[in-house]
Design a protein around this motif. Structure first.
Motif, mmCIF file in Angstrom:
data_model
loop_
_atom_site.group_PDB
_atom_site.id
_atom_site.type_symbol
_atom_site.label_atom_id
_atom_site.label_comp_id
_atom_site.label_asym_id
_atom_site.label_seq_id
_atom_site.Cartn_x
_atom_site.Cartn_y
_atom_site.Cartn_z
ATOM 1 N N ARG A 44 -16.450 19.090 -19.629
ATOM 2 C CA ARG A 44 -15.216 18.018 -19.493
ATOM 3 C C ARG A 44 -14.216 18.215 -20.599
ATOM 4 O O ARG A 44 -13.212 17.766 -20.684
ATOM 5 C CB ARG A 44 -15.782 16.626 -19.447
ATOM 6 C CG ARG A 44 -16.439 16.520 -17.875
ATOM 7 C CD ARG A 44 -16.824 15.102 -17.355
ATOM 8 N NE ARG A 44 -15.707 14.113 -17.668
ATOM 9 C CZ ARG A 44 -15.690 12.868 -17.629
ATOM 10 N NH1 ARG A 44 -16.910 12.189 -17.760
ATOM 11 N NH2 ARG A 44 -14.602 12.222 -17.494
ATOM 12 N N GLU A 45 -15.010 18.528 -21.941
ATOM 13 C CA GLU A 45 -14.012 18.606 -23.095
ATOM 14 C C GLU A 45 -13.337 19.776 -22.992
ATOM 15 O O GLU A 45 -12.085 19.854 -23.698
ATOM 16 C CB GLU A 45 -14.871 18.416 -24.251
ATOM 17 C CG GLU A 45 -15.768 17.401 -24.614
ATOM 18 C CD GLU A 45 -15.170 16.269 -25.078
ATOM 19 O OE1 GLU A 45 -13.995 16.613 -25.894
ATOM 20 O OE2 GLU A 45 -15.059 15.111 -24.701
ATOM 21 N N LEU A 46 -13.374 20.848 -22.377
ATOM 22 C CA LEU A 46 -13.073 22.044 -22.131
ATOM 23 C C LEU A 46 -11.948 21.884 -20.975
ATOM 24 O O LEU A 46 -11.102 23.129 -21.209
ATOM 25 C CB LEU A 46 -13.984 23.168 -22.123
ATOM 26 C CG LEU A 46 -14.757 23.337 -23.223
ATOM 27 C CD1 LEU A 46 -16.195 24.392 -23.014
ATOM 28 C CD2 LEU A 46 -14.147 23.543 -24.650
ATOM 29 N N ALA A 47 -11.967 21.272 -19.898
ATOM 30 C CA ALA A 47 -11.161 21.535 -18.791
ATOM 31 C C ALA A 47 -11.179 20.110 -18.069
ATOM 32 O O ALA A 47 -12.021 19.310 -18.159
ATOM 33 C CB ALA A 47 -11.551 22.665 -17.804
ATOM 34 N N PRO A 48 -9.983 19.809 -17.562
ATOM 35 C CA PRO A 48 -10.098 18.690 -16.943
ATOM 36 C C PRO A 48 -10.537 18.494 -15.640
ATOM 37 O O PRO A 48 -10.903 17.206 -15.066
ATOM 38 C CB PRO A 48 -8.442 18.365 -16.403
ATOM 39 C CG PRO A 48 -7.927 20.126 -16.539
ATOM 40 C CD PRO A 48 -8.528 20.535 -17.720
#
Length: 287
Positions: free
Chosen positions: A42-46
């Motif tokens: 979730r930190e890397l992509a929406p």
């Protein structure tokens, strides 16, 4: 955002949506380690897609495919709580239609260490991961360091096949007493779980030795592979387990390192405790 459950390829196309996507491939029976993977995603992509598929290709004839834990409803609850956009949970016939002939070969690296104990395992892993990459089309995929050789093999595949995917690895998540989280831990009896702690104790003992002797202020030469493995083996001696291997390897190739090796290395261990096979590892720096 409501969780979308995709059970086939057509559903997955609709569920993926547009924009940057992170994939977390799993075999289900989700635990806190998987939650950590999802949170990193979730930190890397929406948008995060989690796959839940117990892959028959990576199990040998005498392994635990039939009894591997399948807890789909609980897994979906975990995904909802962690803000996952979609879960892809296909049947085997969806992933491997009749007449399938082509698979991924893991090469030499897939035949050593874990691959020597489980012939064909990494061929099955890479085949299903490549299929998931093609189906989900993620921008980034997240894997755990606990399966260190798997992570190294997937990075090798991405590089060798020029796949436009970023691979993110996150540290092993452990219980407070040090036991690495695994879906197979639920098989352990209380006594077996106590025995299993010898694996993490062995790794931590080696990690401490490498850190203490390698620190500049210690004034001592860094411990070599033989001493490091001896420190780990001392913690395993007398434990009621069947050791498959204890190896110190190059993180990129998983070839065992020699006494003159310096730099990052992985100390990996695998053993059977009762009827349950467990793996674990730590990353060390040899100086």
């Amino acid at each position: 955002m409501e969780l979308i459950v995709a059970r086939n390829r057509a559903d997955l196309v609709k569920a993926r949506g547009e924009g940057r996507v992170a994939l977390v491939p799993t075999m289900g029976a989700l635990h806190e380690g998987h939650r950590a993977l999802i949170r990193e995603a979730r930190e890397l992509a929406p948008r995060v897609v989690v796959s839940i598929f117990v892959n028959p290709l990576q199990f040998g004839p005498a392994e635990d495919f039939s009894r591997y834990p399948r807890t789909l409803e609980a897994d979906l609850d975990v995904c909802r709580a962690e803000g996952v956009r979609a879960v892809f949970t296909p049947q085997a016939a969806e992933m491997y239609p009749p007449g399938r002939q082509v698979s991924v070969s893991s090469g030499h690296m897939g035949t050593i260490v874990e691959g020597a104990v489980r012939p064909g395992h990494f061929d099955g892993v890479l085949t299903v991961v490549l299929k998931l990459f093609n189906l989900v089309r993620p921008d980034v995929a997240v894997f755990g360091q606990k399966d260190a050789q798997q992570l190294a093999m997937i990075r090798r595949m991405v590089a060798d096949l020029d796949l436009p995917i970023e691979i993110a690895g996150i540290p092993t998540v452990r219980e407070p007493d040090g036991l690495a989280l695994s879906s197979r831990n639920r098989y352990l009896s209380p006594d077996e779980r106590h025995t299993a702690l010898a694996l993490s104790r062995a790794l931590f003992a080696a990690e401490t030795l490498a850190a203490e002797t390698g620190a500049p202020e210690s004034g001592a030469a860094g411990a070599g592979p033989a001493r490091i493995k001896a420190a780990a083996r001392a913690e395993l001696d007398g434990a009621d387990l069947a050791l498959d291997y204890l190896v110190l390897v190059d993180p990129a190739t998983f070839a065992e390192v020699g006494e003159s090796y310096t730099g990052e290395a992985i100390l990996a261990v695998a053993a059977k405790v009762g009827g349950t096979r467990l793996i674990d590892n730590v990353v060390l720096r040899l100086s």
